[in-house]
Design an enzyme around this catalytic site. Sequence first.
Site, short mmCIF file in Angstrom:
data_model
loop_
_atom_site.label_atom_id
_atom_site.label_comp_id
_atom_site.label_asym_id
_atom_site.label_seq_id
_atom_site.Cartn_x
_atom_site.Cartn_y
_atom_site.Cartn_z
N HIS A 24 5.61 5.89 11.37
CA HIS A 24 5.06 5.78 10.02
C HIS A 24 4.10 6.98 9.88
O HIS A 24 2.88 6.81 9.87
CB HIS A 24 4.33 4.45 9.89
CG HIS A 24 3.96 4.05 8.50
ND1 HIS A 24 4.00 4.91 7.42
CD2 HIS A 24 3.55 2.85 8.00
CE1 HIS A 24 3.62 4.26 6.33
NE2 HIS A 24 3.35 3.01 6.66
N LYS B 71 24.61 -0.48 6.90
CA LYS B 71 25.80 0.04 7.58
C LYS B 71 25.80 1.55 7.66
O LYS B 71 26.75 2.15 8.17
CB LYS B 71 27.06 -0.46 6.86
CG LYS B 71 27.23 -1.96 7.04
CD LYS B 71 28.40 -2.49 6.26
CE LYS B 71 28.40 -4.00 6.36
NZ LYS B 71 28.76 -4.62 5.10
N ARG C 122 0.80 -1.22 0.00
CA ARG C 122 0.00 0.00 0.00
C ARG C 122 0.83 1.27 0.00
O ARG C 122 0.59 2.19 -0.78
CB ARG C 122 -0.93 0.06 1.22
CG ARG C 122 -2.22 -0.69 1.06
CD ARG C 122 -2.68 -1.21 2.39
NE ARG C 122 -1.73 -2.21 2.84
CZ ARG C 122 -1.78 -3.50 2.50
NH1 ARG C 122 -2.75 -3.93 1.76
NH2 ARG C 122 -0.86 -4.36 2.91
N THR C 123 1.81 1.36 0.90
CA THR C 123 2.52 2.63 1.05
C THR C 123 3.25 2.98 -0.24
O THR C 123 3.13 4.10 -0.76
CB THR C 123 3.48 2.58 2.25
OG1 THR C 123 2.74 2.14 3.38
CG2 THR C 123 4.07 3.95 2.54
N ARG D 121 11.60 3.91 3.08
CA ARG D 121 11.28 2.95 4.16
C ARG D 121 12.53 2.11 4.42
O ARG D 121 13.18 1.64 3.49
CB ARG D 121 10.12 2.04 3.75
CG ARG D 121 9.91 0.90 4.75
CD ARG D 121 8.67 0.08 4.46
NE ARG D 121 7.46 0.80 4.79
CZ ARG D 121 6.23 0.26 4.72
NH1 ARG D 121 6.09 -1.00 4.35
NH2 ARG D 121 5.17 0.97 5.03
C1 NCD Z 1 2.05 -1.19 8.13
C2 NCD Z 1 3.54 -0.95 8.17
O1 NCD Z 1 4.26 -1.23 7.21
O2 NCD Z 1 3.97 -0.49 9.21
N1 NCD Z 1 1.51 -1.30 6.86
C3 NCD Z 1 1.35 -0.20 6.09
O3 NCD Z 1 2.22 0.61 5.87
N2 NCD Z 1 0.10 0.01 5.60
C4 NCD Z 1 1.60 -2.23 9.08
C5 NCD Z 1 2.21 -3.60 9.05
O4 NCD Z 1 3.14 -3.90 8.32
O5 NCD Z 1 1.69 -4.43 9.82
#
Ligand code: NCD
Length: 331
Positions: free
Chosen positions: A158, A109, A79-80, A130
Amino acid sequence: MTAKTMNPLFNLESHQRRALIENGLYLKDILSVEQFTKEDLDYIFLRANEMSEMAARWGTCDLLKGYTLACVFYEPSTRTSSSFIAAMERLGGKVIPITEGIQYSSVSKGESLIDSMLTLEQYCDVIVLRHPEIGSVAKAAKYAHVPIINAGDGAGEHPTQALLDLFTIQKELGKIDGLKVAMVGDLRYGRTVHSLTKLLSQYDVSLRFVSPDTLRLPLDLMNMLIDKGINVRETSKVQDVIENADVLYVTRIQKERFTDLAQYDEVKSFFEITPELMEKAKQKMIVMHPLPRVGEIHYSVDKDPRAAYFRQVQNGMFIRMALLAAVLGQA
Ligand code: NCD
């Protein structure tokens, strides 16, 4: 980021430039929800609603034409990453997606992560990042010269998920003040819970935390809530909170964060949201989940109109459109 080097803006007349820069998020790194004031939140939500109208009418527009986003994921994402890509493309921008095949062992590192950022910024105007280590995104942002948006730093934060979560609550229930929000699941490692808890602490809410003993909310967060005078309770049973909750925010138990898998096995089937359980809930309430789910909400709950998790997914794209536009000065 360390310097303002965005090209398209600097071709503008000075009065136009000033208007854009007055947006408080212009060229800012987005690292934690703690940087958002209530005014910023109101502004982002207003813009997200406009983005939703724009998408319904025209699908796409040219607001971010000429801008490029690098979408860099050192941890899995559905999703993200895809909602940032969809957001940028709907606004007419371009994306460099680096979401597969990354060997993050070599960048964990530190220095190599920074080198990756210093390289990618030569091609783009903003980076979504991420990474599995807490604090790594903030560290990358210190060195980068374009804004960096935190898409999850391990068990840390997040922030964009919390923005879309709060937006969903506001949209579904019409308010935030006065609500009882119950967070269920992995409260220790769940970064979405950490960010949403911090954001909700700006409002007059009651918070209920439901988890096995080993996955309770970190103490620093609990102390912050107590210091702010927020009404909080902890329990290990969903049954204790289901009747009064306005929002049931469910999360999965995060297997990948456990060092001891025997400990994971003990808690993995800790709770399940079923239609029977939902019978006890209020008529006007919502069930949310950042997703992915791994069995904690039964598929049979999906047809319940109170199941808001896929509407929440759609809101994510509108929030990310609003945020990208604000950070890039197209307010
Ligand atoms: C979450 C995450 O990656 O922190 N998902 C997301 O970004 N929608 C939750 C998860 O991974 O459980």
